[in-house]
Design a protein around this motif. Structure first.
Motif, PDB file in Angstrom:
ATOM      1  N   MET A 116     -46.975  41.827  81.257  1.00 13.41           N
ATOM      2  CA  MET A 116     -47.896  41.121  80.375  1.00 13.41           C
ATOM      3  C   MET A 116     -48.901  42.100  79.788  1.00 13.41           C
ATOM      4  O   MET A 116     -49.428  42.957  80.485  1.00 13.41           O
ATOM      5  CB  MET A 116     -48.622  40.028  81.165  1.00 13.41           C
ATOM      6  CG  MET A 116     -49.539  39.197  80.323  1.00 13.41           C
ATOM      7  SD  MET A 116     -50.158  37.796  81.278  1.00 13.41           S
ATOM      8  CE  MET A 116     -51.438  37.291  80.206  1.00 13.41           C
ATOM      9  N   LYS A 117     -49.137  41.973  78.499  1.00 13.07           N
ATOM     10  CA  LYS A 117     -50.059  42.887  77.832  1.00 13.07           C
ATOM     11  C   LYS A 117     -51.497  42.451  78.084  1.00 13.07           C
ATOM     12  O   LYS A 117     -51.792  41.275  78.216  1.00 13.07           O
ATOM     13  CB  LYS A 117     -49.755  42.944  76.343  1.00 13.07           C
ATOM     14  CG  LYS A 117     -48.379  43.526  76.077  1.00 13.07           C
ATOM     15  CD  LYS A 117     -48.195  43.876  74.633  1.00 13.07           C
ATOM     16  CE  LYS A 117     -46.840  44.518  74.443  1.00 13.07           C
ATOM     17  NZ  LYS A 117     -46.660  45.052  73.133  1.00 13.07           N
ATOM     18  N   THR A 118     -52.400  43.419  78.102  1.00  5.53           N
ATOM     19  CA  THR A 118     -53.798  43.135  78.422  1.00  5.53           C
ATOM     20  C   THR A 118     -54.562  42.596  77.218  1.00  5.53           C
ATOM     21  O   THR A 118     -54.128  42.750  76.070  1.00  5.53           O
ATOM     22  CB  THR A 118     -54.508  44.411  78.910  1.00  5.53           C
ATOM     23  OG1 THR A 118     -54.567  45.330  77.812  1.00  5.53           O
ATOM     24  CG2 THR A 118     -53.793  45.034  80.093  1.00  5.53           C
ATOM     25  N   LYS A 119     -55.717  42.002  77.519  1.00  3.03           N
ATOM     26  CA  LYS A 119     -56.566  41.476  76.456  1.00  3.03           C
ATOM     27  C   LYS A 119     -57.039  42.612  75.550  1.00  3.03           C
ATOM     28  O   LYS A 119     -57.078  42.461  74.328  1.00  3.03           O
ATOM     29  CB  LYS A 119     -57.773  40.736  77.041  1.00  3.03           C
ATOM     30  CG  LYS A 119     -58.682  40.188  75.953  1.00  3.03           C
ATOM     31  CD  LYS A 119     -59.853  39.418  76.496  1.00  3.03           C
ATOM     32  CE  LYS A 119     -60.724  38.922  75.345  1.00  3.03           C
ATOM     33  NZ  LYS A 119     -61.879  38.189  75.805  1.00  3.03           N
ATOM     34  N   THR A 120     -57.359  43.758  76.132  1.00  2.64           N
ATOM     35  CA  THR A 120     -57.831  44.892  75.335  1.00  2.64           C
ATOM     36  C   THR A 120     -56.782  45.306  74.315  1.00  2.64           C
ATOM     37  O   THR A 120     -57.098  45.498  73.138  1.00  2.64           O
ATOM     38  CB  THR A 120     -58.179  46.083  76.250  1.00  2.64           C
ATOM     39  OG1 THR A 120     -59.132  45.657  77.214  1.00  2.64           O
ATOM     40  CG2 THR A 120     -58.747  47.238  75.464  1.00  2.64           C
ATOM     41  N   SER A 121     -55.528  45.419  74.745  1.00  2.00           N
ATOM     42  CA  SER A 121     -54.481  45.817  73.799  1.00  2.00           C
ATOM     43  C   SER A 121     -54.241  44.721  72.766  1.00  2.00           C
ATOM     44  O   SER A 121     -53.943  45.013  71.606  1.00  2.00           O
ATOM     45  CB  SER A 121     -53.198  46.199  74.525  1.00  2.00           C
ATOM     46  OG  SER A 121     -52.676  45.120  75.259  1.00  2.00           O
ATOM     47  N   ARG A 122     -54.386  43.463  73.164  1.00  2.43           N
ATOM     48  CA  ARG A 122     -54.242  42.349  72.216  1.00  2.43           C
ATOM     49  C   ARG A 122     -55.339  42.406  71.156  1.00  2.43           C
ATOM     50  O   ARG A 122     -55.070  42.243  69.961  1.00  2.43           O
ATOM     51  CB  ARG A 122     -54.279  41.013  72.959  1.00  2.43           C
ATOM     52  CG  ARG A 122     -54.074  39.818  72.041  1.00  2.43           C
ATOM     53  CD  ARG A 122     -54.109  38.489  72.761  1.00  2.43           C
ATOM     54  NE  ARG A 122     -55.459  38.104  73.136  1.00  2.43           N
ATOM     55  CZ  ARG A 122     -55.861  37.815  74.361  1.00  2.43           C
ATOM     56  NH1 ARG A 122     -55.014  37.859  75.371  1.00  2.43           N
ATOM     57  NH2 ARG A 122     -57.110  37.473  74.603  1.00  2.43           N
ATOM     58  N   MET A 123     -56.570  42.666  71.595  1.00  2.00           N
ATOM     59  CA  MET A 123     -57.692  42.739  70.654  1.00  2.00           C
ATOM     60  C   MET A 123     -57.512  43.909  69.683  1.00  2.00           C
ATOM     61  O   MET A 123     -57.790  43.789  68.498  1.00  2.00           O
ATOM     62  CB  MET A 123     -59.019  42.862  71.404  1.00  2.00           C
ATOM     63  CG  MET A 123     -59.342  41.653  72.269  1.00  2.00           C
ATOM     64  SD  MET A 123     -59.633  40.167  71.334  1.00  2.00           S
ATOM     65  CE  MET A 123     -61.390  40.236  71.215  1.00  2.00           C
ATOM     66  N   GLU A 124     -57.027  45.039  70.194  1.00  2.00           N
ATOM     67  CA  GLU A 124     -56.772  46.201  69.330  1.00  2.00           C
ATOM     68  C   GLU A 124     -55.682  45.880  68.313  1.00  2.00           C
ATOM     69  O   GLU A 124     -55.787  46.229  67.138  1.00  2.00           O
ATOM     70  CB  GLU A 124     -56.401  47.432  70.166  1.00  2.00           C
ATOM     71  CG  GLU A 124     -57.570  48.025  70.922  1.00  2.00           C
ATOM     72  CD  GLU A 124     -58.740  48.420  70.040  1.00  2.00           C
ATOM     73  OE1 GLU A 124     -58.529  49.067  68.992  1.00  2.00           O
ATOM     74  OE2 GLU A 124     -59.886  48.057  70.387  1.00  2.00           O
ATOM     75  N   ALA A 125     -54.634  45.208  68.768  1.00  2.00           N
ATOM     76  CA  ALA A 125     -53.551  44.810  67.860  1.00  2.00           C
ATOM     77  C   ALA A 125     -54.070  43.839  66.810  1.00  2.00           C
ATOM     78  O   ALA A 125     -53.722  43.938  65.628  1.00  2.00           O
ATOM     79  CB  ALA A 125     -52.404  44.179  68.654  1.00  2.00           C
ATOM     80  N   LEU A 126     -54.921  42.912  67.234  1.00  2.00           N
ATOM     81  CA  LEU A 126     -55.497  41.934  66.302  1.00  2.00           C
ATOM     82  C   LEU A 126     -56.330  42.640  65.230  1.00  2.00           C
ATOM     83  O   LEU A 126     -56.203  42.345  64.039  1.00  2.00           O
ATOM     84  CB  LEU A 126     -56.333  40.917  67.081  1.00  2.00           C
ATOM     85  CG  LEU A 126     -56.983  39.791  66.297  1.00  2.00           C
ATOM     86  CD1 LEU A 126     -55.961  38.991  65.498  1.00  2.00           C
ATOM     87  CD2 LEU A 126     -57.744  38.872  67.249  1.00  2.00           C
ATOM     88  N   LYS A 127     -57.150  43.597  65.647  1.00  2.00           N
ATOM     89  CA  LYS A 127     -57.970  44.353  64.677  1.00  2.00           C
ATOM     90  C   LYS A 127     -57.080  45.123  63.702  1.00  2.00           C
ATOM     91  O   LYS A 127     -57.341  45.142  62.499  1.00  2.00           O
ATOM     92  CB  LYS A 127     -58.919  45.313  65.400  1.00  2.00           C
ATOM     93  CG  LYS A 127     -60.074  44.607  66.079  1.00  2.00           C
ATOM     94  CD  LYS A 127     -61.164  45.559  66.523  1.00  2.00           C
ATOM     95  CE  LYS A 127     -60.795  46.279  67.771  1.00  2.00           C
ATOM     96  NZ  LYS A 127     -61.905  47.076  68.339  1.00  2.00           N
ATOM     97  N   MET A 128     -56.033  45.740  64.230  1.00  2.00           N
ATOM     98  CA  MET A 128     -55.125  46.497  63.381  1.00  2.00           C
ATOM     99  C   MET A 128     -54.427  45.593  62.374  1.00  2.00           C
ATOM    100  O   MET A 128     -54.345  45.910  61.189  1.00  2.00           O
ATOM    101  CB  MET A 128     -54.085  47.215  64.266  1.00  2.00           C
ATOM    102  CG  MET A 128     -53.133  48.137  63.532  1.00  2.00           C
ATOM    103  SD  MET A 128     -51.615  47.406  62.908  1.00  2.00           S
ATOM    104  CE  MET A 128     -50.923  46.614  64.320  1.00  2.00           C
ATOM    105  N   LEU A 129     -53.981  44.437  62.825  1.00  2.00           N
ATOM    106  CA  LEU A 129     -53.293  43.502  61.928  1.00  2.00           C
ATOM    107  C   LEU A 129     -54.228  42.984  60.832  1.00  2.00           C
ATOM    108  O   LEU A 129     -53.851  42.926  59.666  1.00  2.00           O
ATOM    109  CB  LEU A 129     -52.717  42.331  62.724  1.00  2.00           C
ATOM    110  CG  LEU A 129     -51.492  42.659  63.574  1.00  2.00           C
ATOM    111  CD1 LEU A 129     -51.174  41.516  64.533  1.00  2.00           C
ATOM    112  CD2 LEU A 129     -50.295  42.976  62.688  1.00  2.00           C
TER     113      LEU A 129
END
Length: 158
Positions: A1-14
């Motif tokens: 499972m991916k972490t919240k930090t990596s999800r937030m970074e992906a969200l910012k990038m998108l």
């Protein structure tokens, strides 16, 4: 499972690289990146990142990240009295009959206002941003004379 930090970074990038105009589009883009989450979680993430909607070049409303400087916080906040005691001035430079004053963020417009309404004959006018003032100097006036005139308004120039 991916972490919240990596999800937030992906969200910012998108958000910064694509024109996403609905939460459904954002959820689909995140899923393509390997993040499966609910609309409620996405809504909380968007709120935490202070994401807003703004018109794009084609008139479509899309998600945008906040301007970083708008949300920077000082680690040691100063009192209002301390802030009033500083002019905010950082530096001054010249190129021909144009001068540039650098200030701390938020100080440029008030300093430019003071320059404009002090009727300094060596300065024709100013244009101010958030932390920079551009000013035009009267012809045949030395930089030294301009600094002398400005030192009345900006004590830190001395």
């Amino acid at each position: 499972m991916k972490t919240k930090t990596s999800r937030m970074e992906a969200l910012k990038m998108l958000i910064s690289s694509k024109e996403l105009s609905s939460q459904e589009e954002v959820l689909q883009a995140l899923e393509k990146e390997g993040f499966k989450l609910t609309q409620a979680t996405l809504s909380r993430d968007l709120k935490q990142l202070k994401v807003a909607k703004a018109a794009s070049m084609n008139g479509k409303y899309v998600y945008v990240l906040p301007n970083d400087t708008m949300y920077k916080r000082s680690t040691k906040p100063r009192s209002a009295m301390e802030m009033l005691q500083t002019s905010g001035f950082l530096s001054i430079n010249f190129s021909g009959n144009i001068g540039v004053i650098k200030t701390r963020p938020g100080y440029a417009s008030s300093i430019a206002y003071n320059i404009d309404y002090s009727n300094i004959p060596s300065i024709l006018g100013t244009v101010a941003g958030d932390d920079t003032i551009l000013f035009v100097i009267q012809e045949n006036v030395s930089q030294h004379a301009v600094i002398e005139d400005l030192s009345v308004i900006i004590p830190d120039l001395r």
